[in-house]
Design an enzyme around this catalytic site. Structure first.
Site: not given
Length: 469
Positions: A109, A139, A215
């Site tokens: 992402h 992901d 992230s």
């Protein structure tokens, strides 16, 4: 008098506490090493920070020029319609350098839809990165920079050895604040149901602070090994609230190697729909605890059908490893090579039997599930185009578009047409054709489901109820 005694006692306690904290504390870690707690985080930070990259994302989209807050209708002035302009969006994330020649592991992402990916190393060096491979199901993504010199990189630990309460360290670039270090513990392992239900989930939960921009950064043990890739937070405010989730290193390593070698992830396939064993079922079946995976549906032509698995079977072991729940089985099958042989310990009619199975491929699964959907609903589906997404103002992962429809099929009889867009099933968003096919294939025959549909002619959204064959 009593007050003075209490005060003296408090001061003595404080002195004792300060003394205790000033003494180097050594303990035996889960990896059999003596760790000095007073310097553990410092040592891990010093070792790891040089191998954590800052990722800047630029995404360019073409959108219609607005008119008083709304786009021109195509024939507003009798002309060809609105002019378009390019809108630039920017994002940030983190990444783990995994090889000295410039390979970096991050979240899918973070880089999904990126026009340019700029990587800034802790040394200050900047590089334009290219995508090696992406895997939305976990992901994860691998990117690469043309490094001039050998880069520092991190090693991975065994996430199967992670225990609840274990101290961990997170490093990343939260909200663009470079080289931020936070510490906490592992709050839980094997967390599922956190993201899209069609994805592969087996998260580590931690209270080490993770915020937007973190992230793709590493979750490390006190030996400086990567045991997770930080990916998700549970938050009502958008900021960290003590609940963060990391992708376990064992999943990350498998996906990383597949992406570097093949550019995509080749997954194994069994061909069963399973659910967790409930307490009531475990008691009824004579199991000591509610563990295992209950088979509720078997895909025709699948490895499971060929091996003789049946509805109602409870899969207890996979190649000798106890199956804790349905997600455990799904993840283990996913990392198995197509054509490999495995043995399943199965409870059937109160008796334990062994069922040998030859693992199939996801490519075969996709074809069979698409055929199953066509048979059960009378439609073929495709991804929603960018043009359709803009036209109807749809979010990311906007569902699936109907490619063709049999007017005599279940959806055709309900008035569904080609180009209509299916948005949700039973209130759950549809993330794409694979997820849609998988979802439909897993639903037992004769079940009624509610599908949210966008009419491609009017743009109106409504719901229909349909019974599956």
């Amino acid at each position: 008098m009593h007050r003075c005694k209490s005060s003296i006692a408090a001061r003595r306690g404080l002195i004792a506490l300060v003394f205790f904290l000033s003494v180097p504390i050594s303990f035996q870690s889960a990896w059999g090493q003596n760790v000095d707690w007073t310097t553990a985080i410092t040592r891990v930070a010093e070792k790891s920070i040089p191998a954590v990259a800052h990722i800047n994302i630029t995404q360019t989209r073409e959108v219609a020029a607005p008119f008083f807050g709304a786009p021109f209708p195509p024939d507003f002035f009798g002309g060809p319609g609105p002019k378009k302009f390019k809108r630039t969006l920017r994002g940030i994330g983190s990444g783990v350098i995994i090889k000295p020649d410039g390979y970096i592991l991050t979240n899918n992402h973070v880089v999904e839809g990126a026009t340019t990916i700029q990587v800034v190393l802790p040394s200050g060096e900047e590089y334009r990165a290219k995508v090696i491979g992406k895997d939305p199901k976990t992901d994860l993504a691998v990117i690469k920079v043309p490094a001039k010199n050998q880069l520092p990189f991190l090693k991975f630990g065994n996430s199967d050895n992670v225990v609840v309460g274990q101290w961990v360290i997170a490093i990343g670039h939260p909200r663009g604040l470079s080289q931020s270090v936070s510490q906490g513990i592992v709050s839980a392992t094997h967390r599922r149901g956190i993201t899209d239900p069609s994805t592969y989930q087996d998260f580590l939960q931690t209270d080490a602070a993770i915020n937007p921009g973190s992230s793709g950064g590493p979750l490390l043990n006190l030996s400086g090994e990567v045991i997770g890739i930080n990916a998700v937070i549970a938050s009502a405010s958008g900021g960290f609230e003590g609940i963060g989730f990391s992708i376990p290193s064992n999943i990350a390593v498998y996906v990383m190697n597949e992406l570097i070698t093949h550019g995509k992830v080749e997954r194994g396939w069994l061909g069963v729909s399973v659910q967790d064993v409930t307490y009531e079922l475990a008691r009824k079946s004579g199991l000591k605890k509610n563990a295992g995976a209950l088979v509720i549906e078997i895909t025709q032509g699948s490895p499971a059908e060929k091996a003789g698995l049946k509805k109602g079977d409870i899969i207890l072991e996979y190649n000798g490893r106890p199956v804790s729940d349905s997600a455990f089985l799904q993840n283990d099958v996913a990392v198995a090579k197509s054509g490999s042989s495995v043995k399943l310990a199965v409870l059937r009619d109160g008796k334990r039997i062994t069922v040998p199975v030859t693992i199939g491929s996801q490519a075969t699964a996709s074809k069979l599930m698409a055929a199953s959907v066509k048979k059960r609903l009378g439609i073929d589906v495709r991804p929603v185009s960018e043009k359709e997404t803009e036209k109807f103002g749809l979010p990311e992962n906007p569902g699936v578009a109907v490619k063709s429809v049999d007017k005599r099929g279940p959806l055709g009889r309900e008035g569904i047409e080609s180009e209509d867009i299916l948005l949700e099933i039973e209130g759950e968003p549809i993330s794409g054709p694979d997820a849609f096919d998988q979802f439909i294939s897993a639903i037992p025959s004769g079940s009624k489901i509610v599908i949210t549909v966008l009419n491609h002619r009017t743009g109106q959204v409504g719901s229909i109820s349909v019974k599956l064959k």
